[in-house]
Design a protein around this motif. Structure first.
Motif, PDB file in Angstrom:
ATOM      1  N   GLY A   9      24.412  37.717  54.005  1.00 59.81           N
ATOM      2  CA  GLY A   9      23.885  38.637  53.205  1.00 59.81           C
ATOM      3  C   GLY A   9      23.624  39.973  53.532  1.00 59.81           C
ATOM      4  O   GLY A   9      23.687  40.290  54.751  1.00 59.81           O
TER       5      GLY A   9
ATOM      6  N   SER B 139      20.867  41.236  54.051  1.00 63.30           N
ATOM      7  CA  SER B 139      19.541  41.309  55.068  1.00 63.30           C
ATOM      8  C   SER B 139      20.094  40.960  56.207  1.00 63.30           C
ATOM      9  O   SER B 139      19.223  41.064  57.571  1.00 63.30           O
ATOM     10  CB  SER B 139      18.686  40.250  54.522  1.00 63.30           C
TER      11      SER B 139
ATOM     12  N   ARG C 177      23.851  33.345  53.494  1.00 64.99           N
ATOM     13  CA  ARG C 177      23.703  33.449  52.303  1.00 64.99           C
ATOM     14  C   ARG C 177      23.711  32.016  51.650  1.00 64.99           C
ATOM     15  O   ARG C 177      24.619  31.150  52.167  1.00 64.99           O
ATOM     16  CB  ARG C 177      24.772  34.344  51.484  1.00 64.99           C
TER      17      ARG C 177
ATOM     18  N   ALA D 243      20.586  33.318  47.338  1.00 65.38           N
ATOM     19  CA  ALA D 243      19.342  33.940  48.595  1.00 65.38           C
ATOM     20  C   ALA D 243      19.726  33.895  49.988  1.00 65.38           C
ATOM     21  O   ALA D 243      20.791  33.412  50.330  1.00 65.38           O
ATOM     22  CB  ALA D 243      18.189  32.622  48.449  1.00 65.38           C
ATOM     23  N   ASP D 244      19.370  35.036  50.645  1.00 65.69           N
ATOM     24  CA  ASP D 244      19.387  35.251  52.066  1.00 65.69           C
ATOM     25  C   ASP D 244      18.140  34.447  52.661  1.00 65.69           C
ATOM     26  O   ASP D 244      17.049  34.845  52.276  1.00 65.69           O
ATOM     27  CB  ASP D 244      19.444  36.589  52.471  1.00 65.69           C
TER      28      ASP D 244
ATOM     29  N   GLU E 147      14.582  36.134  52.485  1.00 59.90           N
ATOM     30  CA  GLU E 147      14.532  37.457  52.789  1.00 59.90           C
ATOM     31  C   GLU E 147      15.191  38.291  51.418  1.00 59.90           C
ATOM     32  O   GLU E 147      14.801  39.531  51.536  1.00 59.90           O
ATOM     33  CB  GLU E 147      15.506  37.778  53.956  1.00 59.90           C
ATOM     34  N   ALA E 148      15.919  37.675  50.728  1.00 58.85           N
ATOM     35  CA  ALA E 148      16.444  38.133  49.662  1.00 58.85           C
ATOM     36  C   ALA E 148      16.699  37.010  48.329  1.00 58.85           C
ATOM     37  O   ALA E 148      17.160  36.015  48.827  1.00 58.85           O
ATOM     38  CB  ALA E 148      17.664  39.037  49.675  1.00 58.85           C
ATOM     39  N   LEU E 149      16.584  37.309  47.291  1.00 57.78           N
ATOM     40  CA  LEU E 149      16.721  36.419  45.957  1.00 57.78           C
ATOM     41  C   LEU E 149      17.095  36.906  44.741  1.00 57.78           C
ATOM     42  O   LEU E 149      16.543  37.896  44.237  1.00 57.78           O
ATOM     43  CB  LEU E 149      15.311  35.609  45.830  1.00 57.78           C
ATOM     44  N   LEU E 150      18.107  36.150  44.241  1.00 55.18           N
ATOM     45  CA  LEU E 150      18.418  36.574  42.766  1.00 55.18           C
ATOM     46  C   LEU E 150      18.120  35.350  42.085  1.00 55.18           C
ATOM     47  O   LEU E 150      18.747  34.282  42.588  1.00 55.18           O
ATOM     48  CB  LEU E 150      19.954  37.041  42.532  1.00 55.18           C
TER      49      LEU E 150
ATOM     50  N   GLU F 137      16.620  40.122  39.828  1.00 52.82           N
ATOM     51  CA  GLU F 137      15.399  40.054  40.923  1.00 52.82           C
ATOM     52  C   GLU F 137      14.392  39.192  40.554  1.00 52.82           C
ATOM     53  O   GLU F 137      14.166  38.887  39.423  1.00 52.82           O
ATOM     54  CB  GLU F 137      14.898  41.276  41.276  1.00 52.82           C
TER      55      GLU F 137
END
Length: 93
Positions: A48, A50, A54, A62-63, A72-75, A80
């Motif tokens: 990802g 980040s 992934r 998500a990452d 670290e990151a999420l959809l 978001e």
């Protein structure tokens, strides 16, 4: 020859739980709170933005840092994460 078992370093699946946060203590996940949604995500083989692997599944992408389980990151369904929710990732086996 020694019996050496290689360690599996490939990313493993995680379960991501979305948990409501306390109104009194913003930013803290409720330890007694029930997840409002959960999804099992598996590695996609991609990295990802980040820099972490992934994962995707059940409408979540998500990452995740596989060493700590930190999201670290999420959809969620392409959007978001809503305010008031905390994402918690737990290894799945």
């Amino acid at each position: 020859m020694d019996n050496v078992v290689p360690m599996d370093t490939s990313p493993q699946p995680f379960e991501i739980q979305l948990i409501p946060t306390h109104a009194e203590n913003p930013g803290e996940a409720s330890p007694a709170g029930e997840p409002v949604r959960a999804a099992v995500v598996v590695p996609t083989g991609e990295t990802g933005a980040s820099g972490y692997p992934r994962y995707a599944g059940d409408g979540m992408e998500a990452d995740i840092d596989p060493a700590s389980g930190t999201v670290e990151a999420l959809l969620v369904d392409g959007a978001e994460l809503d305010y008031g929710l905390t994402a918690v990732a737990r290894p799945r086996g």
